[in-house]
Motif scaffolding. Structure first.
Motif, PDB file in Angstrom:
ATOM      1  N   ASP A 242       6.270  47.673  21.150  1.00 42.61           N
ATOM      2  CA  ASP A 242       7.743  47.706  21.287  1.00 42.61           C
ATOM      3  C   ASP A 242       8.203  47.023  22.570  1.00 42.61           C
ATOM      4  OD1 ASP A 242       8.562  50.880  19.648  1.00 42.61           O
ATOM      5  OD2 ASP A 242       8.273  48.820  18.911  1.00 42.61           O
ATOM      6  N   LYS A 245       9.348  43.162  22.320  1.00 46.61           N
ATOM      7  CA  LYS A 245      10.607  42.680  21.729  1.00 46.61           C
ATOM      8  C   LYS A 245      11.506  42.233  22.867  1.00 46.61           C
ATOM      9  CE  LYS A 245      10.298  46.065  17.944  1.00 46.61           C
ATOM     10  NZ  LYS A 245      10.649  47.465  17.639  1.00 46.61           N
ATOM     11  N   ASN A 246      12.219  41.130  22.652  1.00 47.35           N
ATOM     12  CA  ASN A 246      13.121  40.651  23.729  1.00 47.35           C
ATOM     13  C   ASN A 246      14.310  41.575  23.913  1.00 47.35           C
ATOM     14  OD1 ASN A 246      11.559  38.445  24.323  1.00 47.35           O
ATOM     15  ND2 ASN A 246      12.286  37.380  22.470  1.00 47.35           N
TER      16      ASN A 246
END
Ligand SMILES: O=C(O)[C@H](O)[C@@H](O)[C@H](O)[C@H](O)COP(=O)(O)O
Length: 246
Positions: A242, A245-246
């Motif tokens: 997780d 993610k950007n």
């Protein structure tokens, strides 16, 4: 100059799926090593790794394909406690793996916990030399974990051991992760390996994963494991991913 080598990322939806994928990866590497030289020389970490590694590998389907009789098992780091102590990485791997598969007992190499940490590190270095060869021991596969702070083995952020480049095994008396007294492989050995597998699961690892896999300037200890002639494969679950993610 940072050592070069390939880095692969295997993201699994869950820890259970990760264990299955890891088992198949290990079976393939064990078969390759046995074909090439008749043995598979590995080192295990402690923490959650032994359970995650063994979950599928000890099943009837996997263990008949894993060539366990050709495994030679060392420890990437170890706590300086008796081998039957609850903190012993040997004891943990014995419960999770060694007691369930047929690795010959004389092919498993625990530390000598009767020695002081400094003596223990020196003795273990000699054990590596006797078992693997003179100079920097080359492992076929290192199974490494990563802490939330990005440590791996017993190499912790900001610790002088990160600069240890002559000993193959070093001792530490002030591990921030208890227990404080341990021995650990050093970067010369980690970066001489043919293959390194990192197993990183759970949301507590997501910040470290983001730093290591997304920040080119990251200096976290696990990031500095870059075998010059070897590959690194990260096995991570969705919770640890997780952070990517950007
Ligand atoms: O002896 C040890 O403590 C381990 O070798 C250590 O380096 C471990 O791999 C990390 O702390 C991750 O532990 P978890 O996988 O349990 O988070």
């Amino acid at each position: 100059m940072q050592a070069e080598g390939s880095i692969s990322l295997q993201i699994s939806a869950t820890k259970d799926v990760l264990s299955k994928q890891l088992a198949e990866f290990v079976i393939q590497k064990a078969a390759e090593a046995k074909r090439e030289k008749g043995k598979f020389v590995v080192a295990l970490s402690g923490g959650s790794l032994p359970k995650t590694l063994a979950k599928d590998l000890v099943t009837d389907d996997c263990k008949t394909r894993a060539e366990f009789s050709s495994w030679h098992v060392y420890f990437a780091d170890e706590r300086c406690v008796p081998l039957d102590h609850e903190d012993s990485n040997y004891g943990l791997s014995k419960t999770e793996l060694f007691d369930k598969v047929d690795i010959p007992a004389d092919q498993i190499y625990p530390i000598d916990p009767s020695l002081t940490p400094e003596e223990c590190a020196a003795a273990y270095a000699k054990s590596l030399e006797a078992g693997i060869g003179e100079g920097i021991p080359v492992f076929d596969l290192l199974f490494l974990g990563i802490g939330p702070d990005g440590h791996t083995c017993s190499l912790f952020p900001g610790h002088p051991l990160l600069q240890e480049n002559s000993k193959t095994v070093a001792h530490i008396l002030d591990s921030p992760k208890p227990p404080p007294e341990r021995v650990t492989l050093t970067y010369p050995v980690l970066n001489a390996a043919k293959e390194v597998v990192f197993v990183s699961t759970g949301s507590s690892k997501k910040d470290a994963m983001r730093s290591i896999l997304k920040d080119p300037n990251s200096e976290l200890p696990a990031k500095l494991v870059r075998p010059s002639n070897g590959s690194v494969t990260w096995f991570i679950d969705q919770d640890a991913a997780d952070g990517l993610k950007n």
